[in-house]
Scaffold this active site. Structure first.
Site, short mmCIF file in Angstrom:
data_model
loop_
_atom_site.label_atom_id
_atom_site.label_comp_id
_atom_site.label_asym_id
_atom_site.label_seq_id
_atom_site.Cartn_x
_atom_site.Cartn_y
_atom_site.Cartn_z
N CYS A 148 0.82 -1.21 0.00
CA CYS A 148 0.00 0.00 0.00
C CYS A 148 0.86 1.27 0.00
O CYS A 148 0.64 2.16 -0.82
CB CYS A 148 -0.97 -0.02 1.17
SG CYS A 148 -0.25 -0.51 2.75
N1 LIG Z 1 -4.08 -3.81 5.93
C1 LIG Z 1 -3.64 -3.22 4.84
O1 LIG Z 1 -3.89 -2.04 4.58
C2 LIG Z 1 -2.78 -3.99 3.88
C3 LIG Z 1 -2.45 -3.38 2.66
C4 LIG Z 1 -1.64 -4.07 1.74
C5 LIG Z 1 -1.16 -5.32 2.08
N2 LIG Z 1 -1.47 -5.88 3.29
C6 LIG Z 1 -0.95 -7.21 3.57
O2 LIG Z 1 -2.03 -8.14 3.47
C7 LIG Z 1 -1.88 -9.19 4.40
C8 LIG Z 1 -3.14 -9.29 5.25
O3 LIG Z 1 -3.28 -8.06 5.94
P1 LIG Z 1 -4.53 -7.75 6.88
O4 LIG Z 1 -4.42 -6.32 7.22
O5 LIG Z 1 -5.79 -8.27 6.29
O6 LIG Z 1 -4.16 -8.67 8.16
P2 LIG Z 1 -5.09 -9.04 9.39
O7 LIG Z 1 -6.20 -8.04 9.51
O8 LIG Z 1 -4.19 -9.22 10.55
O9 LIG Z 1 -5.75 -10.46 8.98
C9 LIG Z 1 -5.00 -11.62 8.87
C10 LIG Z 1 -5.89 -12.83 8.59
O10 LIG Z 1 -5.08 -14.01 8.58
C11 LIG Z 1 -5.49 -14.90 9.67
N3 LIG Z 1 -4.26 -15.42 10.28
C12 LIG Z 1 -3.41 -14.77 11.11
N4 LIG Z 1 -2.34 -15.55 11.39
C13 LIG Z 1 -2.55 -16.71 10.74
C14 LIG Z 1 -1.82 -17.92 10.65
N5 LIG Z 1 -0.65 -18.06 11.27
N6 LIG Z 1 -2.33 -18.92 9.91
C15 LIG Z 1 -3.51 -18.80 9.27
N7 LIG Z 1 -4.26 -17.68 9.31
C16 LIG Z 1 -3.77 -16.65 10.03
C17 LIG Z 1 -6.26 -14.01 10.61
O11 LIG Z 1 -7.14 -14.79 11.39
P3 LIG Z 1 -7.29 -14.42 12.96
O12 LIG Z 1 -7.92 -13.07 12.99
O13 LIG Z 1 -8.14 -15.49 13.47
O14 LIG Z 1 -5.90 -14.42 13.53
C18 LIG Z 1 -6.97 -13.09 9.62
O15 LIG Z 1 -8.05 -13.77 9.00
C19 LIG Z 1 -0.61 -8.86 5.22
O16 LIG Z 1 0.48 -9.61 4.76
C20 LIG Z 1 -0.42 -7.37 4.98
O17 LIG Z 1 0.95 -6.99 5.08
C21 LIG Z 1 -2.29 -5.25 4.17
#
Ligand SMILES: NC(=O)c1ccc[n+]([C@@H]2O[C@H](COP(=O)([O-])OP(=O)(O)OC[C@H]3O[C@@H](n4cnc5c(N)ncnc54)[C@H](OP(=O)(O)O)[C@@H]3O)[C@@H](O)[C@H]2O)c1
Length: 333
Positions: A148
């Site tokens: 992002c």
């Molecule tokens: N947020 C942003 O603006 C953004 C932008 C660009 C890229 N990203 C990237 O996109 C990815 C996801 O980001 P996010 O913001 O959606 O993260 P998030 O809100 O922390 O969500 C992570 C998801 O993965 C699950 N999870 C966590 N640890 C896990 C594990 N060890 N094994 C299996 N499932 C697991 C979580 O379930 P639980 O809730 O049950 O733990 C949740 O469903 C990241 O790599 C991030 O760097 C994010």
């Protein structure tokens, strides 16, 4: 209908993906995984979403699935095995993490100070920025969705690089992000009490893990200063750039003609700079170009994006559309 699966559906990017995919005319959701909420319905977690069962990653059934999105947090140990398993089964992958964004393992080692966990996958991955790599994304089996923050630096700078207008290869990118950029998991740094009515910089200089892809895609040397804003969504980056002396505003703006047909990039009219509210809940990256001392080549660029849409899940669907041979903007306009 194409069938897609989502690993990590209960996070912030997963939530946005499901909202888009649920109304996408050519896609159906085959499975959605969660960790803590496995066994529940998606609507138990997000009451306005569909009644889709949430399964653990090991229970996800890849039969008949065309493509999966991996939305796991940075460094999750499950990621590499999941990506391998999908590719071995002929299922395409769009990964939203930063695991596969650098083009080679040597650069990864140099920047992160450790070996890449799967150099073969790194080599196979295509950097998922459609505006720069559209044809390669169409043919890719593994796409590394652009970060992002990097999006707000690469897209505003690349036209100027391409036009040969940049005089000083060191560029300052001063970025501010809403707290959703850090994901939904609890952390001291991003909880309400620590972010409300305050404003802070973190990982400034050359420390941030997104710096590598910015430099890789622009060829520039970047000083990056990320900040945490007390808002939920959106990134605003202020970029300090030195162009060739006496570059006129018209000449600088003409470089962006390369984006004239891009559906999600808006170069604002002269004198306008974008705000977060112009892009929140949209797929747009908005760019404003301001001459500071044009005789010295000094310009400021301001770019804004919704980190969860064009900055993550919306762009992931844009990449999916390309990989599945669908119209690129389907489900996104
Ligand atoms: N947020 C942003 O603006 C953004 C932008 C660009 C890229 N990203 C990237 O996109 C990815 C996801 O980001 P996010 O913001 O959606 O993260 P998030 O809100 O922390 O969500 C992570 C998801 O993965 C699950 N999870 C966590 N640890 C896990 C594990 N060890 N094994 C299996 N499932 C697991 C979580 O379930 P639980 O809730 O049950 O733990 C949740 O469903 C990241 O790599 C991030 O760097 C994010």
């Amino acid at each position: 209908m194409a069938r897609v699966g989502i690993y990590g559906a209960t996070g912030y990017t997963g939530f946005e993906l499901i909202k888009i995919l649920a109304r996408h005319p050519e896609v159906e959701i085959a499975f959605a995984t969660a960790r803590s909420a496995a066994g529940q319905l998606l609507s138990d977690v997000f009451p306005t979403l569909i009644d889709l069962p949430l399964v653990g990653v090991e229970e996800a059934d890849l039969s008949g699935v065309d493509l999966v999105f991996t939305c796991l947090p940075h460094g999750a140990p499950e990621l590499i095995p999941l990506v391998r398993q999908a590719l071995e089964r002929g299922v395409k992958v769009v990964d939203l993490s930063d695991t596969f964004r650098l083009v080679n393992a040597e650069d990864y080692q140099r920047r992160r100070g450790r070996e890449h966990p799967a150099p073969d996958l790194l080599t196979a991955a295509v950097y998922g920025l459609p505006e720069l790599h559209r044809e390669r994304i169409r043919a890719a089996r593994l796409v590394a969705n652009t970060g992002c923050y990097p999006l707000t630096a690469i897209l505003p700078l690349w036209p100027l690089v391409r036009a040969g207008l940049i005089a000083d290869q060191t560029v300052i990118v001063d970025s501010k992000s809403g707290v959703s950029g850090a994901g939904r998991s609890l952390s001291l740094r991003t909880h309400f009490g620590e972010t409300h009515e305050t404003f802070s910089a973190y990982n400034v200089g050359r420390a941030h893990r997104h710096l590598g892809e910015m430099e890789q895609e622009t060829g520039l040397h970047i000083i990056f200063a990320p900040h945490l804003l007390p808002v939920f969504r959106g990134i605003l980056s202020t970029i300090y750039v030195t162009l060739r002396p006496h570059t006129s505003l018209a000449e600088a703006r003409a470089a962006y003609a390369v984006f004239a047909d891009e559906p999600f990039i808006k170069l604002l009219p002269e004198g306008r700079l974008p705000e977060l509210r112009h892009v929140q809940q949209t797929m747009y990256l908005a760019i404003g170009l301001q001459p500071v001392e044009p005789e010295m080549g000094r310009y400021i660029i301001v770019a804004t994006v919704d980190n969860l849409l064009k900055g993550a899940s919306g762009q992931a669907v844009q990449n999916m559309n390309l990989m599945l041979g669908l119209p690129e903007t389907l489900g996104l306009m």
